[in-house]
Design a protein around this motif. Structure first.
Motif, PDB file in Angstrom:
ATOM      1  N   UNK A  34       0.585  31.008 -19.883  1.00 40.52           N
ATOM      2  CA  UNK A  34      -0.857  30.797 -20.022  1.00 40.52           C
ATOM      3  C   UNK A  34      -1.542  32.124 -19.721  1.00 40.52           C
ATOM      4  N   UNK A  35      -2.281  32.647 -20.693  1.00 39.64           N
ATOM      5  CA  UNK A  35      -2.898  33.955 -20.527  1.00 39.64           C
ATOM      6  C   UNK A  35      -4.400  33.929 -20.673  1.00 39.64           C
ATOM      7  N   UNK A  36      -4.990  35.085 -20.325  1.00 33.84           N
ATOM      8  CA  UNK A  36      -6.453  35.268 -20.345  1.00 33.84           C
ATOM      9  C   UNK A  36      -7.136  34.150 -19.556  1.00 33.84           C
ATOM     10  N   UNK A  37      -6.550  33.865 -18.385  1.00 28.35           N
ATOM     11  CA  UNK A  37      -7.018  32.754 -17.561  1.00 28.35           C
ATOM     12  C   UNK A  37      -8.275  33.079 -16.779  1.00 28.35           C
ATOM     13  N   UNK A  38      -9.023  32.034 -16.511  1.00 32.48           N
ATOM     14  CA  UNK A  38     -10.130  32.084 -15.552  1.00 32.48           C
ATOM     15  C   UNK A  38      -9.871  30.938 -14.578  1.00 32.48           C
ATOM     16  N   UNK A  39     -10.388  31.037 -13.358  1.00 37.31           N
ATOM     17  CA  UNK A  39     -10.144  29.963 -12.389  1.00 37.31           C
ATOM     18  C   UNK A  39     -10.557  28.578 -12.889  1.00 37.31           C
ATOM     19  N   UNK A  40     -11.619  28.493 -13.690  1.00 38.37           N
ATOM     20  CA  UNK A  40     -12.059  27.175 -14.148  1.00 38.37           C
ATOM     21  C   UNK A  40     -11.127  26.560 -15.194  1.00 38.37           C
ATOM     22  N   UNK A  41     -10.155  27.289 -15.701  1.00 38.29           N
ATOM     23  CA  UNK A  41      -9.178  26.759 -16.661  1.00 38.29           C
ATOM     24  C   UNK A  41      -8.001  26.071 -15.949  1.00 38.29           C
ATOM     25  N   UNK A  42      -7.796  26.386 -14.686  1.00 40.65           N
ATOM     26  CA  UNK A  42      -6.604  25.945 -13.958  1.00 40.65           C
ATOM     27  C   UNK A  42      -6.508  24.423 -13.868  1.00 40.65           C
TER      28      UNK A  42
END
Length: 164
Positions: free
Chosen positions: A144-152
């Motif tokens: 999983x790439x280009x993550x932001x905390x709200x995607x977790x």
């Protein structure tokens, strides 16, 4: 030395003892036995290490020393879904520390731990080779790439749903 009873099932213990018996006469067999034991149990609890030491007639400290020296071995159980958050330079610069914090928050455990239900465990790593996708985490073999905390939360929820 006191006889110990490893955690797990009688079948797992039988497999472990068979591996020890088949390998004990081979010089340098400890690594092989530890690898096989981790395959049987998923990790190397102290009871398993004691059984190996007894079976080979060596000290527990020798078994423990090898098990803790090599990063391929784990002394703690791992979850069904193993999460690894990359903390390599490219990922860290792009906020992977915040991704790790969010994973820990969502699961209620810290890096190196496993959830009580055995569904998830969290580890960190130094590089997964996907620097162009930073920040990155892996769950099993899935990247999983280009993550932001709200995607977790959404990502973790998809794994929770899969097991219902």
């Amino acid at each position: 030395m006191e006889q110990c009873t490893p955690c797990g099932t009688p079948e797992q213990l039988k497999k472990l003892k068979a591996v020890i018996n088949e390998s004990r006469s081979t010089p340098g067999c400890l690594m092989h036995i530890l690898q096989e034991a981790q395959g049987i149990y998923g990790y190397l609890p102290m009871e398993v290490q004691k059984t190996i030491a007894e079976g080979l007639g060596i000290s527990l400290s020798e078994v423990y020393g090898v098990a803790t020296f090599y990063s391929q071995f784990s002394l703690k159980p791992k979850g069904k879904h193993r999460i690894s958050v990359c903390l390599g330079t490219a990922c860290y610069v792009k906020g992977s520390d915040k991704i790790l914090e969010e994973v820990e928050k969502q699961l209620g455990i810290k890096c190196g731990e496993c959830t009580e239900d055995g569904l998830f465990s969290i580890d960190s790593c130094r590089c997964v080779g996907a620097c162009g996708l930073a920040p990155v985490m892996m769950i099993g073999e899935e990247v999983y790439g280009k993550l932001t905390p709200d995607m977790v939360k959404g990502i973790l929820d998809s794994y929770r749903e899969e097991t219902k």
